[in-house]
Design a protein around this motif. Structure first.
Motif, PDB file in Angstrom:
ATOM      1  N   SER A 201      39.820  20.636  38.589  1.00 22.48           N
ATOM      2  CA  SER A 201      38.493  20.806  39.207  1.00 22.48           C
ATOM      3  C   SER A 201      38.150  19.693  40.199  1.00 22.48           C
ATOM      4  N   SER A 202      39.137  18.820  40.511  1.00 24.22           N
ATOM      5  CA  SER A 202      38.846  17.680  41.392  1.00 24.22           C
ATOM      6  C   SER A 202      38.216  18.114  42.712  1.00 24.22           C
ATOM      7  N   GLU A 203      38.745  19.202  43.295  1.00 18.53           N
ATOM      8  CA  GLU A 203      38.261  19.636  44.605  1.00 18.53           C
ATOM      9  C   GLU A 203      37.425  20.902  44.501  1.00 18.53           C
ATOM     10  N   LEU A 204      36.988  21.265  43.314  1.00 17.82           N
ATOM     11  CA  LEU A 204      36.249  22.522  43.154  1.00 17.82           C
ATOM     12  C   LEU A 204      34.831  22.266  42.669  1.00 17.82           C
ATOM     13  N   THR A 205      33.909  23.147  43.062  1.00 16.34           N
ATOM     14  CA  THR A 205      32.536  23.017  42.563  1.00 16.34           C
ATOM     15  C   THR A 205      32.445  23.711  41.199  1.00 16.34           C
ATOM     16  N   ILE A 206      31.334  23.433  40.504  1.00 17.78           N
ATOM     17  CA  ILE A 206      31.090  24.062  39.207  1.00 17.78           C
ATOM     18  C   ILE A 206      31.109  25.592  39.363  1.00 17.78           C
ATOM     19  N   GLU A 207      30.476  26.072  40.446  1.00 24.20           N
ATOM     20  CA  GLU A 207      30.404  27.527  40.675  1.00 24.20           C
ATOM     21  C   GLU A 207      31.807  28.107  40.876  1.00 24.20           C
ATOM     22  N   GLU A 208      32.641  27.373  41.628  1.00 24.84           N
ATOM     23  CA  GLU A 208      33.995  27.886  41.898  1.00 24.84           C
ATOM     24  C   GLU A 208      34.819  27.974  40.607  1.00 24.84           C
ATOM     25  N   VAL A 209      34.712  26.942  39.771  1.00 21.11           N
ATOM     26  CA  VAL A 209      35.499  26.966  38.522  1.00 21.11           C
ATOM     27  C   VAL A 209      34.978  28.065  37.601  1.00 21.11           C
ATOM     28  N   THR A 210      33.644  28.184  37.508  1.00 23.58           N
ATOM     29  CA  THR A 210      33.064  29.219  36.641  1.00 23.58           C
ATOM     30  C   THR A 210      33.537  30.604  37.106  1.00 23.58           C
ATOM     31  N   ALA A 211      33.490  30.830  38.417  1.00 19.29           N
ATOM     32  CA  ALA A 211      33.901  32.135  38.959  1.00 19.29           C
ATOM     33  C   ALA A 211      35.376  32.408  38.639  1.00 19.29           C
ATOM     34  N   LYS A 212      36.169  31.369  38.705  1.00 18.30           N
ATOM     35  CA  LYS A 212      37.605  31.527  38.420  1.00 18.30           C
ATOM     36  C   LYS A 212      37.819  31.953  36.959  1.00 18.30           C
ATOM     37  N   ILE A 213      37.083  31.318  36.068  1.00 20.52           N
ATOM     38  CA  ILE A 213      37.235  31.650  34.639  1.00 20.52           C
ATOM     39  C   ILE A 213      36.775  33.084  34.378  1.00 20.52           C
ATOM     40  N   ILE A 214      35.661  33.472  35.008  1.00 20.98           N
ATOM     41  CA  ILE A 214      35.159  34.841  34.814  1.00 20.98           C
ATOM     42  C   ILE A 214      36.184  35.849  35.334  1.00 20.98           C
ATOM     43  N   SER A 215      36.800  35.548  36.481  1.00 20.32           N
ATOM     44  CA  SER A 215      37.749  36.529  37.006  1.00 20.32           C
ATOM     45  C   SER A 215      39.015  36.582  36.152  1.00 20.32           C
ATOM     46  N   LEU A 216      39.425  35.442  35.604  1.00 19.92           N
ATOM     47  CA  LEU A 216      40.594  35.454  34.701  1.00 19.92           C
ATOM     48  C   LEU A 216      40.270  36.285  33.463  1.00 19.92           C
ATOM     49  N   MET A 217      39.039  36.140  32.999  1.00 24.26           N
ATOM     50  CA  MET A 217      38.601  36.853  31.800  1.00 24.26           C
ATOM     51  C   MET A 217      38.581  38.369  32.055  1.00 24.26           C
ATOM     52  N   LYS A 218      38.069  38.760  33.233  1.00 27.21           N
ATOM     53  CA  LYS A 218      38.018  40.197  33.545  1.00 27.21           C
ATOM     54  C   LYS A 218      39.430  40.773  33.607  1.00 27.21           C
ATOM     55  N   ALA A 219      40.341  40.007  34.207  1.00 30.28           N
ATOM     56  CA  ALA A 219      41.731  40.470  34.302  1.00 30.28           C
ATOM     57  C   ALA A 219      42.324  40.613  32.898  1.00 30.28           C
ATOM     58  N   LYS A 220      42.020  39.675  32.020  1.00 28.01           N
ATOM     59  CA  LYS A 220      42.531  39.728  30.635  1.00 28.01           C
ATOM     60  C   LYS A 220      42.006  40.945  29.902  1.00 28.01           C
ATOM     61  N   ARG A 221      40.715  41.209  30.093  1.00 24.27           N
ATOM     62  CA  ARG A 221      40.088  42.338  29.402  1.00 24.27           C
ATOM     63  C   ARG A 221      40.764  43.637  29.813  1.00 24.27           C
ATOM     64  N   GLN A 222      41.029  43.756  31.129  1.00 26.84           N
ATOM     65  CA  GLN A 222      41.684  44.976  31.617  1.00 26.84           C
ATOM     66  C   GLN A 222      43.073  45.098  31.017  1.00 26.84           C
ATOM     67  N   GLU A 223      43.767  43.958  30.992  1.00 21.55           N
ATOM     68  CA  GLU A 223      45.120  43.902  30.433  1.00 21.55           C
ATOM     69  C   GLU A 223      45.092  44.361  28.960  1.00 21.55           C
ATOM     70  N   CYS A 224      44.094  43.839  28.208  1.00 19.62           N
ATOM     71  CA  CYS A 224      44.011  44.129  26.780  1.00 19.62           C
ATOM     72  C   CYS A 224      43.646  45.585  26.525  1.00 19.62           C
ATOM     73  N   SER A 225      42.846  46.185  27.432  1.00 16.07           N
ATOM     74  CA  SER A 225      42.434  47.559  27.161  1.00 16.07           C
ATOM     75  C   SER A 225      43.404  48.574  27.781  1.00 16.07           C
ATOM     76  N   ALA A 226      44.386  48.084  28.560  1.00 15.50           N
ATOM     77  CA  ALA A 226      45.326  49.002  29.229  1.00 15.50           C
ATOM     78  C   ALA A 226      46.330  49.575  28.227  1.00 15.50           C
TER      79      ALA A 226
END
Ligand code: CDP
Length: 226
Positions: A201-226
């Motif tokens: 997170s050295s070069e990232l804002t709080i919003e950028e890191v949060t958004a990254k985690i949410i998108s990883l989570m959405k991808a995981k959810r799709q993977e798990c329900s596929a």
């Protein structure tokens, strides 16, 4: 089955701010395990326990009960029934937490409680050993880190904002020392789980890191329900 997200990383990488936001957006329960170690540390400090003595530590721990509760979605931590959520946020308690967290008896005391909470809820849990020890089967694991310089600067700004006049060099030295202790202890040292996604997170804002985690989570959810 409950969904579990583990976020681990060193002090000052922004874990708690980011974890809190991501959990709120996802509707997950946020569990700050550091607060639990801090509550034990406060109990030990109040008892003036000599934690270098195994028997003294065991005795002190038998008189410490840690609990978690939620008020309007905010985590509250209790020490023997007393809400100590604000009292645990001092450097003294943080340093004692880091020393006490190296003791196997202290870790054993919290492991069960943390797993119980994760068994009943969709959780986003942050700490040092969540992906490696507490929830090795978490569906998503993040290792959130940042350079010592960035973490020290963030902490410096935070303290200045509180009207204190800290020394940047001292803060950096303290962070290095805490990292060393957390990464080199024998029981549950801080390390990246093999299946964790590393985010610097050295070069990232709080919003950028949060958004990254949410998108990883959405991808995981799709993977798990596929
Ligand atoms: O706020 P900061 O990142 O400095 O620390 P914290 O998350 O409040 O945790 C306080 C201390 O508890 C850390 O320095 C760790 O040594 C310890 N801890 C741990 O060993 N395992 C965890 N799961 C969480 C915290």
């Amino acid at each position: 089955m409950s969904f579990k997200i583990a976020i681990d990383g060193p002090a000052g990488a922004g874990k708690s701010t980011i974890a809190k936001r991501a959990a709120a957006e996802l509707g997950f329960l946020y569990v700050d395990t550091g607060a639990m170690y801090r509550a034990i540390a406060l109990g030990l400090l109040r008892m003036k326990a000599d934690i270098s003595s195994e028997t003294a530590l065991t005795d002190a721990l038998s008189r410490i009960e840690v609990g978690l509760g939620y008020e309007n979605g905010t985590q509250k931590v209790f020490l023997n029934g007393e809400d100590v959520s604000s009292l645990i946020r001092t450097e003294e308690v943080g340093n004692m937490a880091s020393s006490a967290a190296a003791k196997p008896q202290v870790r054993a005391k919290l492991t069960q409680l943390q797993r119980e909470i994760a068994g009943k809820n969709d959780v986003l849990m942050d700490g040092r050993d969540i992906g490696t020890v507490i929830l090795p089967d978490a569906q998503l694991k993040i290792y959130l880190t940042a350079s010592v310089e960035t973490r020290a600067r963030r902490r410096y700004k935070e303290l200045c904002g509180k009207g204190e006049a800290p020394s940047l060099d001292e803060i950096a030295a303290d962070i290095r020392e805490r990292d060393y202790r957390d990464m080199h202890r024998e029981t549950a040292p801080l390390r990246q789980a093999e299946d964790a996604v590393r985010i610097d997170s050295s070069e990232l804002t709080i919003e950028e890191v949060t958004a990254k985690i949410i998108s990883l989570m959405k991808a995981k959810r799709q993977e798990c329900s596929a």
